[in-house]
Design an enzyme around this catalytic site. Structure first.
Site, PDB file in Angstrom:
ATOM      1  N   LYS A  83       0.829  -1.224   0.000  1.00  0.00           N
ATOM      2  CA  LYS A  83       0.000   0.000   0.000  1.00  0.00           C
ATOM      3  C   LYS A  83       0.856   1.263   0.000  1.00  0.00           C
ATOM      4  O   LYS A  83       1.906   1.315   0.643  1.00  0.00           O
ATOM      5  CB  LYS A  83      -0.931  -0.017   1.224  1.00  0.00           C
ATOM      6  N   ASN A 127     -13.701   3.987  -0.513  1.00  0.00           N
ATOM      7  CA  ASN A 127     -12.589   3.903   0.433  1.00  0.00           C
ATOM      8  C   ASN A 127     -12.013   5.292   0.560  1.00  0.00           C
ATOM      9  O   ASN A 127     -11.854   6.010  -0.429  1.00  0.00           O
ATOM     10  CB  ASN A 127     -11.540   2.866   0.009  1.00  0.00           C
ATOM     11  N   PHE A 129      -8.979   6.867   2.781  1.00  0.00           N
ATOM     12  CA  PHE A 129      -7.898   6.734   3.763  1.00  0.00           C
ATOM     13  C   PHE A 129      -6.987   7.967   3.789  1.00  0.00           C
ATOM     14  O   PHE A 129      -6.387   8.267   4.825  1.00  0.00           O
ATOM     15  CB  PHE A 129      -7.030   5.511   3.435  1.00  0.00           C
ATOM     16  N   CYS A 194      -5.092  10.103  -6.582  1.00  0.00           N
ATOM     17  CA  CYS A 194      -5.783   9.662  -5.369  1.00  0.00           C
ATOM     18  C   CYS A 194      -7.001  10.541  -5.147  1.00  0.00           C
ATOM     19  O   CYS A 194      -6.870  11.723  -4.810  1.00  0.00           O
ATOM     20  CB  CYS A 194      -4.885   9.710  -4.140  1.00  0.00           C
ATOM     21  N   ALA A 338      -8.668  -5.331  -6.046  1.00  0.00           N
ATOM     22  CA  ALA A 338      -8.527  -4.788  -4.686  1.00  0.00           C
ATOM     23  C   ALA A 338      -9.786  -5.120  -3.883  1.00  0.00           C
ATOM     24  O   ALA A 338      -9.784  -6.021  -3.041  1.00  0.00           O
ATOM     25  CB  ALA A 338      -8.271  -3.285  -4.726  1.00  0.00           C
ATOM     26  N   THR A 339     -10.885  -4.420  -4.177  1.00  0.00           N
ATOM     27  CA  THR A 339     -12.126  -4.650  -3.429  1.00  0.00           C
ATOM     28  C   THR A 339     -12.536  -6.123  -3.496  1.00  0.00           C
ATOM     29  O   THR A 339     -12.865  -6.739  -2.477  1.00  0.00           O
ATOM     30  CB  THR A 339     -13.263  -3.764  -4.006  1.00  0.00           C
TER      31      THR A 339
HETATM   32  C1  LIG Z   1      -9.163  -0.357   0.826  1.00  0.00           C
HETATM   33  C2  LIG Z   1      -8.514   0.270  -0.370  1.00  0.00           C
HETATM   34  C3  LIG Z   1      -7.388   1.065  -0.207  1.00  0.00           C
HETATM   35  C4  LIG Z   1      -6.767   1.632  -1.324  1.00  0.00           C
HETATM   36  N1  LIG Z   1      -5.605   2.341  -1.158  1.00  0.00           N
HETATM   37  C5  LIG Z   1      -4.902   2.734  -2.256  1.00  0.00           C
HETATM   38  C6  LIG Z   1      -3.608   3.310  -2.117  1.00  0.00           C
HETATM   39  O1  LIG Z   1      -3.061   3.465  -1.007  1.00  0.00           O
HETATM   40  N2  LIG Z   1      -2.956   3.683  -3.253  1.00  0.00           N
HETATM   41  C7  LIG Z   1      -3.488   3.509  -4.504  1.00  0.00           C
HETATM   42  O2  LIG Z   1      -2.838   3.825  -5.512  1.00  0.00           O
HETATM   43  N3  LIG Z   1      -4.728   2.965  -4.660  1.00  0.00           N
HETATM   44  C8  LIG Z   1      -5.423   2.564  -3.575  1.00  0.00           C
HETATM   45  N4  LIG Z   1      -6.647   1.952  -3.732  1.00  0.00           N
HETATM   46  C9  LIG Z   1      -7.228   1.844  -5.079  1.00  0.00           C
HETATM   47  C10 LIG Z   1      -6.981   0.460  -5.713  1.00  0.00           C
HETATM   48  O3  LIG Z   1      -5.613   0.225  -5.934  1.00  0.00           O
HETATM   49  C11 LIG Z   1      -7.710   0.305  -7.064  1.00  0.00           C
HETATM   50  O4  LIG Z   1      -7.106   1.155  -7.994  1.00  0.00           O
HETATM   51  C12 LIG Z   1      -9.197   0.628  -6.988  1.00  0.00           C
HETATM   52  O5  LIG Z   1      -9.749   0.234  -5.759  1.00  0.00           O
HETATM   53  C13 LIG Z   1      -9.976  -0.054  -8.106  1.00  0.00           C
HETATM   54  O6  LIG Z   1      -9.889  -1.450  -7.996  1.00  0.00           O
HETATM   55  P1  LIG Z   1     -11.058  -2.351  -7.319  1.00  0.00           P
HETATM   56  O7  LIG Z   1     -12.346  -1.963  -7.957  1.00  0.00           O
HETATM   57  O8  LIG Z   1     -10.624  -3.759  -7.578  1.00  0.00           O
HETATM   58  O9  LIG Z   1     -11.043  -2.017  -5.865  1.00  0.00           O
HETATM   59  C14 LIG Z   1      -7.300   1.402  -2.624  1.00  0.00           C
HETATM   60  C15 LIG Z   1      -8.440   0.618  -2.763  1.00  0.00           C
HETATM   61  C16 LIG Z   1      -9.050   0.040  -1.662  1.00  0.00           C
HETATM   62  C17 LIG Z   1     -10.255  -0.825  -1.868  1.00  0.00           C
END
Ligand SMILES: Cc1cc2nc3c(=O)[nH]c(=O)nc-3n(C[C@H](O)[C@H](O)[C@H](O)COP(=O)(O)O)c2cc1C
Length: 354
Positions: A83, A127, A129, A194, A338-339
């Site tokens: 992360k 999300n 953070f 972000c 991710a999710t």
């Molecule tokens: C809990 C969570 C935390 C995330 N934190 C970051 C992060 O620190 N840096 C980043 O580039 N993307 C972060 N993302 C985004 C994911 O890398 C991804 O690009 C985005 O969630 C889309 O993918 P998904 O639909 O499979 O979740 C985060 C996503 C989730 C669900």
């Protein structure tokens, strides 16, 4: 497909707890580890000089520390992203950091759901953070620990972000990338998108000049360590083309997309679900899968027509095993969840064993 395959498991991240509680107490995984079926090594994938047992990965987010990287490695993900880290300790946003959402009819906004959805197919969250980070001393040790946990055919990416708080945004990106490289990252990913921070680093990927300047400084400083740039959703195809060309000119080796998409998140009564301070936040999961696939298809077209030397990593809304194939068949070299993997940690294993 059996109905059971579309059911959510207990998530590996406890959404009722804070980020730091999850760092210290997680991940939650109570099942036994799945048996891995490997392909013949001649069929492994070559990616930026690494030989990978499969094209499946976890993008920056769900893997908070080495403990989480070690879990994902055992669960059959071969591209593990640590992360996003900063060059200084940072607390990030208070809880809630994750809530379930569903679309609001005739609107681009989303509504908080009190209960989790019935199926993985309908799993969407916001999300928020704000990219918290542990202190550099912790990271140096923990990234090295994460690297030591990987198996043959796996690779460790460390996601980094810069901040103007320490002076120059560009210098801080470089400082953080070098910290990650020295700690043992195989590949660095710089997060240029972000939706949960309002400052410049949150939307760098929409600014071709700064993208090129910061990416060039990073590739120069990183030398032989490959660089990926993470981008978000593009409304404008022309801008997407300009950015991909800028990245290629800066000698970036790969582009990854998409990050979560910024949306207003409301409660049923119309108030803001994360409070007035956070009217918008990043939405991810099934609601963004179409946007993510469109990003991959157009990027592939641009990379081919412009003959750009860029690898393509796709993800967004991958929650069932066949979704990985949709991204790979649309032109992504690697596909990441991710999710989806948070609520179905066995998704990679189901793909391998299908
Ligand atoms: C809990 C969570 C935390 C995330 N934190 C970051 C992060 O620190 N840096 C980043 O580039 N993307 C972060 N993302 C985004 C994911 O890398 C991804 O690009 C985005 O969630 C889309 O993918 P998904 O639909 O499979 O979740 C985060 C996503 C989730 C669900």
């Amino acid at each position: 497909m059996p109905l059971l395959d579309n059911k959510l498991s207990k998530p590996i991240y406890d959404i009722k707890k804070s980020y730091i509680e999850n760092v210290l107490q997680g991940p939650c995984f109570e099942n036994s580890y799945p048996e891995r079926i490997y392909k013949d090594k001649r069929d492994w994938i070559s990616f930026l000089g690494f030989s990978l047992a499969s094209p499946l990965g976890v993008p920056a987010g769900p893997l908070l520390t080495s403990g989480w990287i070690g879990l994902a490695s055992k669960l059959g993900f071969d591209v593990l992203t640590y992360k996003t880290i900063r060059s200084f300790p940072y607390a990030g946003h208070p809880t809630p950091n994750v809530v379930y959402v569903k679309p609001l009819a005739d609107s681009d906004k989303v509504i908080e759901c009190e209960k989790e959805p019935d199926t993985l197919e309908n799993l969407s969250i916001t999300n928020s953070f704000g990219m918290p980070s542990m202190p550099p001393l912790f990271l140096q040790e923990d990234i090295a620990k994460a690297k030591a946990l990987l198996k043959e055919g796996q690779v460790l990416i460390v996601s980094v972000v810069g901040s103007k708080d320490t002076g120059s945004l560009q210098e801080d990106f470089v400082r953080t990338a070098l910290l990650a490289k020295e700690a043992g990252a195989d590949i660095i990913e710089a997060n240029f998108s972000c939706p949960n921070v309002q400052s410049q680093e949150g939307s760098l990927y929409l600014d071709p000049e700064n993208t090129k300047a910061i990416a060039s400084a990073l590739t120069k400083a990183l030398n032989s360590t490959p660089l990926i740039i993470k981008v978000g959703h593009f409304e404008d195809p022309k801008r997407q083309k300009e950015i991909l060309i800028s990245l290629s000119r800066a000698k970036v080796q790969a582009v990854a997309g998409i990050n979560s998409i910024s949306k207003s998140v409301l409660k049923e009564d119309g108030s803001y679900a994360l409070g007035k301070e956070r009217k918008v936040s990043g939405v991810c999961g099934s609601l963004i899968r179409k946007n993510a696939l469109d990003f991959v298809k157009l990027s592939k077209k641009i990379i081919t027509s412009e003959k750009l030397d860029l690898e393509l990593i796709g993800g967004g809304g991958i929650a069932l095993p066949f979704h990985f194939d949709e991204f790979l068949e649309s032109g992504a070299k690697l596909a990441m969840s991710a999710t989806g993997m948070m609520w179905d940690p066995l998704i990679a294993s189901k793909w391998h064993n299908k």
